[in-house]
Design a protein around this motif. Structure first.
Motif, short mmCIF file in Angstrom:
data_model
loop_
_atom_site.label_atom_id
_atom_site.label_comp_id
_atom_site.label_asym_id
_atom_site.label_seq_id
_atom_site.Cartn_x
_atom_site.Cartn_y
_atom_site.Cartn_z
N LEU A 176 0.83 -1.21 0.00
CA LEU A 176 0.00 0.00 0.00
C LEU A 176 0.86 1.25 0.00
O LEU A 176 0.55 2.24 -0.69
N VAL A 177 1.94 1.24 0.77
CA VAL A 177 2.84 2.39 0.79
C VAL A 177 3.44 2.59 -0.60
O VAL A 177 3.55 3.71 -1.11
N GLU A 178 3.85 1.50 -1.26
CA GLU A 178 4.42 1.56 -2.60
C GLU A 178 3.40 2.11 -3.60
O GLU A 178 3.73 2.93 -4.46
N ASP A 184 1.55 9.34 -6.14
CA ASP A 184 2.10 10.68 -5.95
C ASP A 184 3.03 11.05 -7.10
O ASP A 184 3.06 12.19 -7.56
N ILE A 185 3.78 10.10 -7.62
CA ILE A 185 4.71 10.34 -8.72
C ILE A 185 3.92 10.62 -10.01
O ILE A 185 4.29 11.48 -10.80
#
Length: 187
Positions: A176-178, A184-185
């Motif tokens: 999930l963090v990835e 965002d990128i």
């Protein structure tokens, strides 16, 4: 409605034909017959032996009379009440006397302990025989495999280690963090 009745009848047939129900029925019948054996041991052997040592003439005579004075009857009286009982050498009017019957309680305890001991012995013998049978079968199987090693089952390989719940949750969190970083990128 007929389908429900047919299903009910089929379910009942399946229930009755199971081995546990038949075993239970046989156990109840044998238990009833066993009860008469225990009754004869208690009443015919143990109670006479105990009564020999009890001054009241029997274990049933072990009582505590609660209202001794109100219920005593003179045994020499010309007219005795219709219903009399004797405890410890005294005659009482059975309708007026109140007693705590310790003898009845002791009888029940003796009966219980005899049943418990006999059932314990039966279970011990059954378990002993069951274990001996299992040992014998295992020994016979080992002898067979020694003569026919090609038929011996291969030992099972251990299953691969499964991740724990914490490990799975940590992995999901990292994914999930990835995903959030990739979003965002992309913006």
């Amino acid at each position: 409605m007929k389908k429900k009745k047919i299903k009910l009848v089929e379910s009942f047939k399946k229930f009755i034909s199971r081995g546990n129900v038949l075993d239970m029925a046989i156990g109840v019948i044998i238990g009833g017959a066993f009860q008469s054996i225990i009754n004869s041991v208690v009443k015919g052997i143990l109670m006479p032996l105990i009564a020999f040592f009890v001054p009241a003439g029997g274990i049933d005579g072990i009582v505590t009379v609660l209202n001794h004075d109100a219920a005593v009857v003179d045994p020499n009286a010309s007219e005795l009440p219709a219903n009399t009982v004797k405890y410890w050498g005294h005659t009482y009017d059975a309708d007026k006397v109140n007693v705590i019957n310790w003898g009845s309680f002791i009888n029940a305890l003796i009966y219980f302990f005899i049943v418990a001991i006999v059932l314990f012995i039966i279970l011990q013998v059954f378990n002993y025989l069951k274990n001996k049978k299992a040992e014998f079968e295992a020994k016979q199987l080992e002898l067979y495999y020694q003569k026919h090693p090609e038929e011996r089952p291969k030992p099972e390989e251990p299953a691969p280690k499964q991740p724990t719940e914490v490990e799975l949750l940590t992995e999901i969190k990292e994914q999930l963090v990835e995903l959030n970083k990739n979003k965002d990128i992309a913006k």
